[in-house]
Design a protein around this motif. Structure first.
Motif, PDB file in Angstrom:
ATOM      1  N   GLY A   1       0.842  -1.189   0.000  1.00 59.80           N
ATOM      2  CA  GLY A   1       0.000   0.000   0.000  1.00 59.80           C
ATOM      3  C   GLY A   1       0.879   1.241   0.000  1.00 59.80           C
ATOM      4  N   PHE A   2       0.308   2.363  -0.358  1.00 56.87           N
ATOM      5  CA  PHE A   2       1.087   3.590  -0.447  1.00 56.87           C
ATOM      6  C   PHE A   2       1.484   4.087   0.934  1.00 56.87           C
ATOM      7  N   PRO A   3       2.665   4.717   1.059  1.00 60.36           N
ATOM      8  CA  PRO A   3       3.049   5.320   2.336  1.00 60.36           C
ATOM      9  C   PRO A   3       1.978   6.300   2.808  1.00 60.36           C
ATOM     10  N   GLY A   4       1.677   6.253   4.095  1.00 61.07           N
ATOM     11  CA  GLY A   4       0.642   7.099   4.648  1.00 61.07           C
ATOM     12  C   GLY A   4      -0.738   6.482   4.615  1.00 61.07           C
ATOM     13  N   ALA A   5      -0.849   5.249   4.094  1.00 64.24           N
ATOM     14  CA  ALA A   5      -2.161   4.609   3.982  1.00 64.24           C
ATOM     15  C   ALA A   5      -2.601   3.935   5.270  1.00 64.24           C
ATOM     16  N   GLY A   6      -1.742   3.915   6.279  1.00 60.96           N
ATOM     17  CA  GLY A   6      -2.134   3.319   7.545  1.00 60.96           C
ATOM     18  C   GLY A   6      -1.748   1.872   7.703  1.00 60.96           C
ATOM     19  N   ARG A   7      -0.737   1.427   6.962  1.00 64.95           N
ATOM     20  CA  ARG A   7      -0.329   0.022   7.031  1.00 64.95           C
ATOM     21  C   ARG A   7       0.206  -0.356   8.404  1.00 64.95           C
ATOM     22  N   THR A   8       1.039   0.518   8.975  1.00 61.57           N
ATOM     23  CA  THR A   8       1.603   0.230  10.292  1.00 61.57           C
ATOM     24  C   THR A   8       0.507   0.130  11.344  1.00 61.57           C
ATOM     25  N   THR A   9      -0.460   1.008  11.277  1.00 58.33           N
ATOM     26  CA  THR A   9      -1.568   0.971  12.231  1.00 58.33           C
ATOM     27  C   THR A   9      -2.369  -0.313  12.079  1.00 58.33           C
ATOM     28  N   LEU A  10      -2.580  -0.750  10.848  1.00 51.45           N
ATOM     29  CA  LEU A  10      -3.281  -2.009  10.610  1.00 51.45           C
ATOM     30  C   LEU A  10      -2.546  -3.173  11.269  1.00 51.45           C
ATOM     31  N   VAL A  11      -1.239  -3.230  11.073  1.00 52.32           N
ATOM     32  CA  VAL A  11      -0.445  -4.313  11.649  1.00 52.32           C
ATOM     33  C   VAL A  11      -0.511  -4.263  13.176  1.00 52.32           C
ATOM     34  N   GLU A  12      -0.413  -3.074  13.740  1.00 54.68           N
ATOM     35  CA  GLU A  12      -0.467  -2.947  15.194  1.00 54.68           C
ATOM     36  C   GLU A  12      -1.829  -3.368  15.740  1.00 54.68           C
TER      37      GLU A  12
ATOM     38  N   ILE B   1       8.717  -5.710  12.121  1.00 61.02           N
ATOM     39  CA  ILE B   1       8.206  -5.046  10.922  1.00 61.02           C
ATOM     40  C   ILE B   1       9.397  -4.596  10.081  1.00 61.02           C
ATOM     41  N   PHE B   2       9.471  -5.050   8.836  1.00 64.38           N
ATOM     42  CA  PHE B   2      10.445  -4.538   7.875  1.00 64.38           C
ATOM     43  C   PHE B   2       9.730  -3.503   7.004  1.00 64.38           C
ATOM     44  N   ARG B   3      10.219  -2.273   7.032  1.00 68.17           N
ATOM     45  CA  ARG B   3       9.599  -1.192   6.263  1.00 68.17           C
ATOM     46  C   ARG B   3      10.401  -0.938   4.981  1.00 68.17           C
TER      47      ARG B   3
ATOM     48  N   PRO C   1      -1.557  -8.592  23.250  1.00 69.96           N
ATOM     49  CA  PRO C   1      -1.909  -7.240  23.712  1.00 69.96           C
ATOM     50  C   PRO C   1      -0.723  -6.428  24.223  1.00 69.96           C
ATOM     51  N   ASN C   2       0.268  -7.087  24.810  1.00 64.37           N
ATOM     52  CA  ASN C   2       1.424  -6.369  25.348  1.00 64.37           C
ATOM     53  C   ASN C   2       2.626  -6.399  24.410  1.00 64.37           C
ATOM     54  N   GLY C   3       2.461  -6.971  23.240  1.00 64.37           N
ATOM     55  CA  GLY C   3       3.564  -7.055  22.285  1.00 64.37           C
ATOM     56  C   GLY C   3       3.855  -5.711  21.649  1.00 64.37           C
ATOM     57  N   ARG C   4       5.113  -5.498  21.326  1.00 56.65           N
ATOM     58  CA  ARG C   4       5.494  -4.239  20.680  1.00 56.65           C
ATOM     59  C   ARG C   4       6.166  -4.538  19.347  1.00 56.65           C
ATOM     60  N   PRO C   5       6.040  -3.619  18.396  1.00 57.91           N
ATOM     61  CA  PRO C   5       6.695  -3.828  17.099  1.00 57.91           C
ATOM     62  C   PRO C   5       8.179  -3.473  17.167  1.00 57.91           C
TER      63      PRO C   5
ATOM     64  N   ILE D   1      14.614 -12.973  14.548  1.00 56.01           N
ATOM     65  CA  ILE D   1      13.172 -12.738  14.488  1.00 56.01           C
ATOM     66  C   ILE D   1      12.445 -13.709  15.420  1.00 56.01           C
ATOM     67  N   GLU D   2      12.901 -14.969  15.439  1.00 55.39           N
ATOM     68  CA  GLU D   2      12.313 -15.956  16.349  1.00 55.39           C
ATOM     69  C   GLU D   2      12.485 -15.519  17.803  1.00 55.39           C
ATOM     70  N   ARG D   3      13.625 -14.958  18.149  1.00 60.91           N
ATOM     71  CA  ARG D   3      13.861 -14.495  19.517  1.00 60.91           C
ATOM     72  C   ARG D   3      12.951 -13.323  19.870  1.00 60.91           C
ATOM     73  N   VAL D   4      12.740 -12.427  18.905  1.00 63.20           N
ATOM     74  CA  VAL D   4      11.803 -11.324  19.125  1.00 63.20           C
ATOM     75  C   VAL D   4      10.409 -11.883  19.394  1.00 63.20           C
ATOM     76  N   PHE D   5      10.038 -12.881  18.626  1.00 68.72           N
ATOM     77  CA  PHE D   5       8.729 -13.514  18.799  1.00 68.72           C
ATOM     78  C   PHE D   5       8.606 -14.165  20.175  1.00 68.72           C
ATOM     79  N   GLN D   6       9.644 -14.895  20.587  1.00 69.78           N
ATOM     80  CA  GLN D   6       9.614 -15.560  21.891  1.00 69.78           C
ATOM     81  C   GLN D   6       9.505 -14.560  23.031  1.00 69.78           C
ATOM     82  N   ALA D   7       9.971 -13.340  22.797  1.00 67.18           N
ATOM     83  CA  ALA D   7       9.866 -12.288  23.810  1.00 67.18           C
ATOM     84  C   ALA D   7       8.478 -11.640  23.823  1.00 67.18           C
ATOM     85  N   GLY D   8       7.582 -12.116  22.955  1.00 63.23           N
ATOM     86  CA  GLY D   8       6.221 -11.600  22.919  1.00 63.23           C
ATOM     87  C   GLY D   8       6.002 -10.454  21.960  1.00 63.23           C
ATOM     88  N   ASN D   9       7.000 -10.162  21.118  1.00 63.96           N
ATOM     89  CA  ASN D   9       6.912  -9.033  20.200  1.00 63.96           C
ATOM     90  C   ASN D   9       6.867  -9.511  18.750  1.00 63.96           C
ATOM     91  N   TYR D  10       6.972  -8.599  17.803  1.00 63.72           N
ATOM     92  CA  TYR D  10       6.955  -8.951  16.392  1.00 63.72           C
ATOM     93  C   TYR D  10       7.808  -7.950  15.625  1.00 63.72           C
TER      94      TYR D  10
END
Length: 333
Positions: A180-191, A263-265, A199-203, A252-261
């Motif tokens: 999607g185009f920059p500014g379309a709200g993709r990051t917000t959708l993912v969050e 994002i490659f922009r 619920p407590n995970g961070r990007p 990336i697996e370690r980030v996941f195990q820590a409860g997070n996810y």
């Protein structure tokens, strides 16, 4: 439901299967591989798959015209084509005629009338080789992978995203490509999607481009994902695994195990049509299925079919595209 419907007789199923295997498995319906267990076949085809398809591939042959299931599909497809909701492609597997002749059995005339509705364009030469047919089918459906970004409110995009990430009942694809185009709200959708799963995970958000190398991304993951100090970053700099896609995947697996996810922009590339590096496919292929996705790739460019095929062939996948328009989604935060 699948965007591509393969209509083929049982006698030619092995031919069609080779075409099907060259496509992403979530893109083409072939009755012998994609059908739902326990479902009545014609009900599944006539009520679900064929009306929902955008592209029809007919494997025309001497066996097709005498196969009752095929002629029923063709009759329904003729109506869908005439209403403009289905695009047809005819593959001629042998030299059986495609225009009605008086020397043909009279009972086949209705079949040729239905076929006539599909003959305006996209008809192959007779006796087409499997390799040529596969290439033709891929060119035929390619516009669907490069279609313009649709206009959807954010609430209407979230639910398809939830469906797209589901691989099995309790397992999700490990990665999702969101275009999607920059500014379309993709990051917000993912969050918002992840908020319902963790619920407590961070990007852990990292910029990436065509020149990015695994070592650079490994260092960024260590820094942004784990707050690595100078000493730790020096160790990563010298580590052999950090220079390989598997090193990126492990972090990336370690980030996941820590409860997070993660994002490659992938930004500011639409005007230059610069794709992401191919080693990223190996990263995605190394990620395992889990209860939620581990990696989201945000790009202004749609995901090419070749990259989907590459990751599928390595027993993983980039799950799906979810696209949004700046004018609608960007205003509905």
């Amino acid at each position: 439901m699948f965007p591509v419907f393969l209509s083929v007789s049982s006698a030619d199923e092995s031919y069609a299967r080779q075409i099907w295997e060259d496509l992403p498995p979530d893109w083409a319906y072939l009755y012998s591989t994609s059908g739902e267990e326990g479902a009545e076949l014609w009900d599944e085809i006539s009520r679900q798959e064929l009306p929902a398809s955008k592209y029809l591939v007919v494997f025309w042959s001497k066996d097709y015209v005498v196969a009752g299931g095929c002629t029923r599909e063709l009759a329904q497809a003729a109506e869908l084509v005439s209403s403009g909701v289905l695009s047809p492609l005819i593959l001629r597997l042998d030299d059986y005629p495609i225009i009605w002749r008086d020397d043909l059995p009279r009972e086949l005339e209705p079949v040729f009338k239905d076929l006539k509705m599909l003959l305006d364009n996209r008809t192959s030469k007779p006796n087409i080789l499997v390799s040529d047919a596969s290439h033709l089918v891929q060119r035929f459906i390619e516009p669907a992978m490069k279609s313009a970004h649709p206009v959807f409110p954010r609430e209407d995009v979230l639910e398809p995203m939830r469906v797209a990430i589901q691989k099995e009942r309790f397992k999700c694809f490990p990665a999702m490509w969101v275009s999607g185009f920059p500014g379309a709200g993709r990051t917000t959708l993912v969050e918002q999607l992840n908020r319902s799963m963790t619920p407590n995970g961070r990007p852990v958000s990292i910029d990436i481009n065509a020149a990015s190398l695994p070592q650079q991304i490994s260092l960024k993951l260590e820094s942004a994902g784990f707050g690595a100090d100078i000493e730790r970053l020096e160790n990563v700099q010298n580590a052999d695994d950090a220079k390989l896609p598997i090193g990126v995947a492990n972090r990336i697996e370690r980030v996941f195990q820590a409860g997070n996810y993660v994002i490659f922009r992938h930004e500011a590339i639409l005007q230059n049509n610069v794709d992401l590096p191919e080693w990223l496919d190996d990263v995605v292929s190394a990620l395992s299925l889990a209860q939620r996705p581990k990696l989201f790739i945000l790009s202004a460019m749609p995901l090419l079919i070749e990259r989907r095929l590459r990751t599928h062939s390595q027993n993983s996948t980039v799950a799906a595209r979810a696209m949004a328009d700046r004018k609608t989604v960007g205003q509905r935060s």
